[in-house]
Scaffold this active site. Structure first.
Site, PDB file in Angstrom:
ATOM      1  N   LYS A   1      -8.638  13.925   4.018  1.00 41.29           N
ATOM      2  CA  LYS A   1      -8.079  12.708   3.848  1.00 41.29           C
ATOM      3  C   LYS A   1      -6.705  13.107   4.535  1.00 41.29           C
ATOM      4  O   LYS A   1      -6.738  14.062   6.103  1.00 41.29           O
ATOM      5  CB  LYS A   1      -6.893  12.770   2.547  1.00 41.29           C
ATOM      6  CG  LYS A   1      -5.859  14.085   1.932  1.00 41.29           C
ATOM      7  CD  LYS A   1      -5.872  13.698   0.245  1.00 41.29           C
ATOM      8  CE  LYS A   1      -6.570  13.671   0.048  1.00 41.29           C
ATOM      9  NZ  LYS A   1      -6.887  12.822  -0.813  1.00 41.29           N
ATOM     10  N   ARG A   2      -6.658  11.792   5.319  1.00 38.62           N
ATOM     11  CA  ARG A   2      -5.039  11.983   6.564  1.00 38.62           C
ATOM     12  C   ARG A   2      -3.826  13.411   5.638  1.00 38.62           C
ATOM     13  O   ARG A   2      -3.662  13.518   5.140  1.00 38.62           O
ATOM     14  CB  ARG A   2      -4.500  10.635   6.616  1.00 38.62           C
ATOM     15  CG  ARG A   2      -5.050   9.841   7.349  1.00 38.62           C
ATOM     16  CD  ARG A   2      -4.164   8.763   7.265  1.00 38.62           C
ATOM     17  NE  ARG A   2      -4.148   8.504   6.002  1.00 38.62           N
ATOM     18  CZ  ARG A   2      -2.393   8.436   5.426  1.00 38.62           C
ATOM     19  NH1 ARG A   2      -1.750   8.822   6.341  1.00 38.62           N
ATOM     20  NH2 ARG A   2      -1.750   7.862   4.896  1.00 38.62           N
TER      21      ARG A   2
ATOM     22  N   LYS B   1     -13.842   8.261  -4.928  1.00 38.53           N
ATOM     23  CA  LYS B   1     -16.182   8.452  -4.421  1.00 38.53           C
ATOM     24  C   LYS B   1     -16.094  10.055  -4.564  1.00 38.53           C
ATOM     25  O   LYS B   1     -17.601  10.061  -5.333  1.00 38.53           O
ATOM     26  CB  LYS B   1     -15.638   8.455  -2.504  1.00 38.53           C
ATOM     27  CG  LYS B   1     -15.302   6.468  -2.460  1.00 38.53           C
ATOM     28  CD  LYS B   1     -15.017   7.319  -0.125  1.00 38.53           C
ATOM     29  CE  LYS B   1     -14.310   6.406  -0.250  1.00 38.53           C
ATOM     30  NZ  LYS B   1     -13.273   6.306   0.805  1.00 38.53           N
TER      31      LYS B   1
ATOM     32  N   THR C   1      -9.003   6.468  -2.825  1.00 39.26           N
ATOM     33  CA  THR C   1     -10.082   5.886  -2.810  1.00 39.26           C
ATOM     34  C   THR C   1     -10.933   7.008  -2.653  1.00 39.26           C
ATOM     35  O   THR C   1     -12.164   7.279  -3.398  1.00 39.26           O
ATOM     36  CB  THR C   1     -10.396   4.825  -1.803  1.00 39.26           C
ATOM     37  OG1 THR C   1     -10.097   4.860  -0.379  1.00 39.26           O
ATOM     38  CG2 THR C   1      -9.953   3.246  -2.574  1.00 39.26           C
TER      39      THR C   1
ATOM     40  N   HIS D   1       0.770  -0.736  -0.001  1.00 37.36           N
ATOM     41  CA  HIS D   1      -0.136  -0.236  -0.328  1.00 37.36           C
ATOM     42  C   HIS D   1       0.538   1.607   0.302  1.00 37.36           C
ATOM     43  O   HIS D   1       0.458   2.647  -0.267  1.00 37.36           O
ATOM     44  CB  HIS D   1      -0.869   0.015   1.179  1.00 37.36           C
ATOM     45  CG  HIS D   1      -2.339  -0.755   0.565  1.00 37.36           C
ATOM     46  ND1 HIS D   1      -3.466  -0.162   0.322  1.00 37.36           N
ATOM     47  CD2 HIS D   1      -2.743  -1.767   1.508  1.00 37.36           C
ATOM     48  CE1 HIS D   1      -4.138  -1.315   0.389  1.00 37.36           C
ATOM     49  NE2 HIS D   1      -3.919  -2.234   1.098  1.00 37.36           N
TER      50      HIS D   1
ATOM     51  N   LYS E   1       0.944  14.138   0.686  1.00 37.43           N
ATOM     52  CA  LYS E   1      -0.301  14.640   0.287  1.00 37.43           C
ATOM     53  C   LYS E   1      -0.774  16.580  -0.123  1.00 37.43           C
ATOM     54  O   LYS E   1      -2.164  17.056  -0.065  1.00 37.43           O
ATOM     55  CB  LYS E   1      -1.511  14.201   1.289  1.00 37.43           C
ATOM     56  CG  LYS E   1      -1.803  12.629   0.919  1.00 37.43           C
ATOM     57  CD  LYS E   1      -3.034  12.249   2.866  1.00 37.43           C
ATOM     58  CE  LYS E   1      -2.579  10.777   2.787  1.00 37.43           C
ATOM     59  NZ  LYS E   1      -3.547  10.131   0.954  1.00 37.43           N
TER      60      LYS E   1
END
Length: 849
Positions: free
Chosen positions: A570-571, A682, A678, A379, A576
């Site tokens: 998100k985290r 969505k 993911t 992952h 990110k």
């Protein structure tokens, strides 16, 4: 209020799509009252909203249990190959609404409660999120369970029943503070304890020779694993699979000498130490920390699960026939074990230990069975996230497993030597044991060597694994490596969370998309249809209004629902790039201040997510976003043209409200760092457009919808590598772009924190000196692309055409498709679209189409 009522009406309509409503309203009312009186021991005079929630949950569970039992009976009778999904995280969220939808009783429950004078939404709000995961990895596991049940696969999830899930995030004075997530404090109506299947798990001790080639692990400390079973209902097929979560319990035997020497009380208290193993979820899934408790959690889950798998293998109906189930050669034919990242990688040496030391098997035979049974999903490619356990720790806690790992490595390096004779550098790189500095076991290497299949979770990620991260292993065994692009369950992430859009899709193309998401492609014919545009816009506006109500209630901020709802949830992690988003926010602010009368496309920018408690930089980024929002939201010149909100305590339940209301989805990681994502899927499914880099699943999303329907910016993976090679000088970008220079200076000089001008100097230093993720290199293209977003939003027919094309192109990103591929290519299991008999039908009925 009206919007809630409208939502209820829509949900009543959508819940009956494709499902015959069999539940009797009067029977539900009767059962509800029975549970209120006899399960909860309350009457309407003293019952609280939470009591009503529990009464409803038990009522719904009653409809689930017969399906659950029948499913397990069916598996026993037919003895299919079983899939075991091992994950240290399952981010399930709430169960009530999802269960009612999947088994087709939502309308009847809604009506029954209405007749009882209760609002079902008030009751749904009382359910605690089962927050047993950090983010994407745990939520993916939850989506996979839903798909495996919907596809009729005999599948089991295995994990840990953490007493405290992912921490609750509070934002106080702009800073993240963590509070314990005591999600079990009121009990969990969905779980069923199974003390009869309690299993001993051993730690510490030492190893002695046993009979033959076996070893005995002796003088161990024992902790018991108590299983709690949670039902996982498939959609409209009467299949209910099981998620089994283990809870740590102390051994119950006491040494009677404690009565005599006065230490009895302390001895009882010390028993609690063993139970710490399942006390709390580690709140971090992208930085490996070699904590002893974490290692114990990983082995505790693997050891209990494998004993359970072997017990079920031996006890199956097929196994009761003569000589069959003592023949472990059938194990790979009947059992598939999927390791969700390296957290369950100790399953490999543990299964070897069981087969060799307990079942008396020869090494070669046992090893072949282990490899054919196990498969590994990677992952992450971030080096800091890869697990490497100190040999000294394993030697103390799991001495037998360390011996087995050493022997696995010895035989593995013989294979390496045969393929590349004399290449010591390759042997060093490929060894399971890393010897530079403290000796460590590389758990990813163990997982690859001990599995027959290794997969990444998006095509670009799988290519990086083969060509970079695990290049040597790919060259040794190329046949092991595959790709399985992640997916999301359309039941929760459209049918449940966006009933208005679900209803419109059903009216337009029928209901088959709920279990065959690729059917959405037929929506493409409506891409330019002005009537469809009006309907889509109306649904999005209604979702935005509902979210605006929540924002006003929770934050006291009134937002402009005609603005672009620009969302990044998100985290919080440097890769990110929430900080890049913040640079854009400040740029927009500066433009408004510079020319207040200029035309400006209004935006409401929302950022949400949790930072790991020890992740200093991530927590500082949260503080900066809040400081910036405080200035912008209180500036009268800005008005409602720009609002910035930090969404506190982002979790599954909040995502179900935010995602349907989003116009723009921010997926802006540095190319080559996000395995898949993911959340991006969505948003796409719910009609938000994506601004993103060519990273993770964004690449395949762009292929499915066409580049004209997504806002792609920034460097590609190859360009990132080129920049790495030539050297990255952030100052070059800083000095060559006036807007960027102004923004960085404002962060550096305390513009947003005049009382503490040095507050964010360290973030400016990261941007200019230490940035591994090249924010400034992508800044200019990001800003230009954001300007294109604004211009496109002004052209609503064009925007809505892109929205419809996004929804219509989402079919590939169903977790059903992902699981079908796992089944076909890795597990040797096929989807079964037939229905089991419903509870009111005779059990003897054959499966129905």
């Amino acid at each position: 209020m009206s919007s809630v009522h409208t939502d209820n009406e829509r949900r009543k309509q959508i819940s009956v799509r494709g499902i015959a409503e069999l539940a009797d309203v009067n029977e539900i009312k009767k059962t509800f009252n029975r549970h209120l009186h006899y399960t909860l021991v309350k009457d309407r005079n003293v019952a609280t909203t939470r009591d009503y929630y529990f009464a409803l949950a038990h009522t719904v569970k009653d409809h689930l249990v017969s399906r659950w039992i029948r499913t397990q009976q069916f598996y026993y009778e037919t003895d299919p190959k079983r899939v075991y999904y091992l994950s240290l995280e399952f981010y399930m969220g709430r169960s009530l609404t999802n269960t009612m939808i999947n088994i087709g009783i939502q309308t009847a429950c809604d009506q029954a409660l209405y007749e009882l004078g209760l609002n079902i939404e008030d009751l749904e709000e009382m359910e605690e999120d089962a927050g047993l995961g950090n983010g994407g990895l745990g939520r993916l596991a939850a989506c996979f369970l839903d798909s495996m049940a919907t596809l009729g696969m005999a599948a089991y999830g295995y994990g840990i029943r953490y007493e405290y899930g992912i921490f609750a995030q509070k934002i106080i004075n702009g800073e993240q503070q963590e509070e314990p997530d005591d999600w079990l404090r009121f009990g969990n109506p969905w779980e069923k304890a199974r003390p009869e299947y309690m299993i001993p798990v051993n730690f510490y001790g030492h190893v002695i020779d046993g009979p033959g080639n076996t070893k005995k692990w002796v003088n161990t400390q024992v902790v018991f694993a108590l299983p709690y079973d949670n039902p996982v209902p498939g959609y409209d097929n009467n299949v209910v699979n099981t998620l089994r979560l283990w809870s740590a319990k102390s051994p119950i035997d006491f040494n009677l000498k404690f009565f005599n020497d006065g230490d009895y009380i302390q001895a009882v208290l010390d028993r609690n130490l063993a139970e710490n193993i399942s006390r709390v979820l580690y709140p971090n899934d992208n930085k490996f920390e070699g904590k002893e408790l974490r290692l114990k959690q990983e082995y505790f889950m693997c050891a209990a699960t494998l004993q359970d798998i072997i017990r079920r293998f031996k006890a199956s109906k097929f196994g009761s026939k003569e000589h069959v189930r003592d023949d472990f050669s059938l194990l790979p034919e009947k059992v598939a074990i999927q390791l969700n990242d390296t957290h369950p990688s100790l399953a490999i040496p543990e299964l070897m230990r069981i087969l060799i030391d307990i079942e008396g098997m020869a090494w070669e035979e046992a090893w072949e069975l282990v490899v054919r049974t196990c498969a590994y999903t990677n992952h992450t490619i971030l080096p800091e996230a890869l697990e490497r356990w100190p040999v000294s720790m394993l030697e103390s806690i799991l001495p037998r497993h360390l011996q087995i790992i050493y022997h696995i490595n010895f035989l593995h390096l013989q294979d390496v030597e045969r393929k590349w004779p004399g290449d010591m550098d390759k042997m060093r790189r490929m060894s399971l044991i890393e010897e530079d500095g403290e000796k460590r076991v590389n758990m990813a290497h163990l997982s690859i060597v001990g599995s027959h299949a290794v997969n990444g979770v998006a095509r670009i990620h799988s290519e990086i694994i083969k060509n970079d991260l695990f290049k040597d292993f790919y060259e040794l065994t190329p046949e092991k490596f595959q790709n399985k692009t992640n997916g999301i369950t359309p039941r929760r992430w459209l049918l449940l969370c966006n009933p208005g859009l679900s209803d419109l899709i059903c009216d337009s193309i029928g209901e088959e998309w709920i279990t065959h998401l690729d059917q959405l492609k037929t929506l493409k014919k409506f891409a330019k249809d002005s009537n469809m545009h009006r309907k889509i816009m109306s649904i999005k506006q209604e979702n935005k209004l509902k979210l605006a109500e929540i924002l006003f209630k929770d934050y006291g901020i009134k937002v402009n629902v005609a603005s672009i709802f620009d969302i990044q949830v998100k985290r919080i992690h440097e890769y990110k790039r929430q900080l890049l988003n913040c640079l854009h926010i400040i740029t927009l602010y500066n433009r408004i201040k510079k020319n207040p009368s200029a035309k400006f496309t209004p935006r409401t920018i929302m950022i949400g997510g949790k930072a790991a408690p020890g992740y200093y930089t991530a927590k500082k980024i949260i503080k900066l976003i809040n400081a910036v929002s405080n200035v912008i939201n209180n500036d009268p010149i800005v008005g409602d043209r720009l609002k910035v909100i930090y969404l506190e305590n982002y979790r599954v339940t909040l995502a179900e409200r935010i995602i349907p209301a989003a116009d723009l989805s921010e997926q802006i990681s540095t190319a080559g760092t996000e395995a898949s994502g993911t959340g991006n899927m969505k948003f796409m499914l719910n009609g938000a457009l994506t601004i993103g880099t060519l990273d993770g699943a964004n690449v395949e999303m762009a292929e499915e919808m066409g580049n004209e329907n997504i806002f792609i910016f920034g460097m590609t993976v190859d360009q990132v590598h080129e920049l790495e090679k030539k050297g990255y000088n952030a100052y070059d970008y800083y000095k060559s772009n006036h807007e960027l220079e102004q923004v960085v200076d404002q962060i550096q000089n305390g513009f947003f924190t005049p009382g503490n001008p040095d507050e964010f100097k360290d973030l400016a230093d990261i941007l200019l000196k230490y940035d591994r993720f090249y924010l400034l290199a992508d800044y200019e293209d990001y800003i230009k692309t954001q300007d294109l977003v604004s211009a496109t939003y002004e052209n609503q027919p064009k925007w809505l055409e892109m929205v419809i094309n996004n929804i219509a192109s989402s079919g590939k990103f169903s977790s059903d498709r992902t699981i079908i591929e796992y089944g076909k290519d890795i597990w040797g299991v096929e989807a079964n679209y037939k229905k089991l008999p419903a509870p009111h039908e005779p059990r003897e009925l054959q499966l129905r189409e």
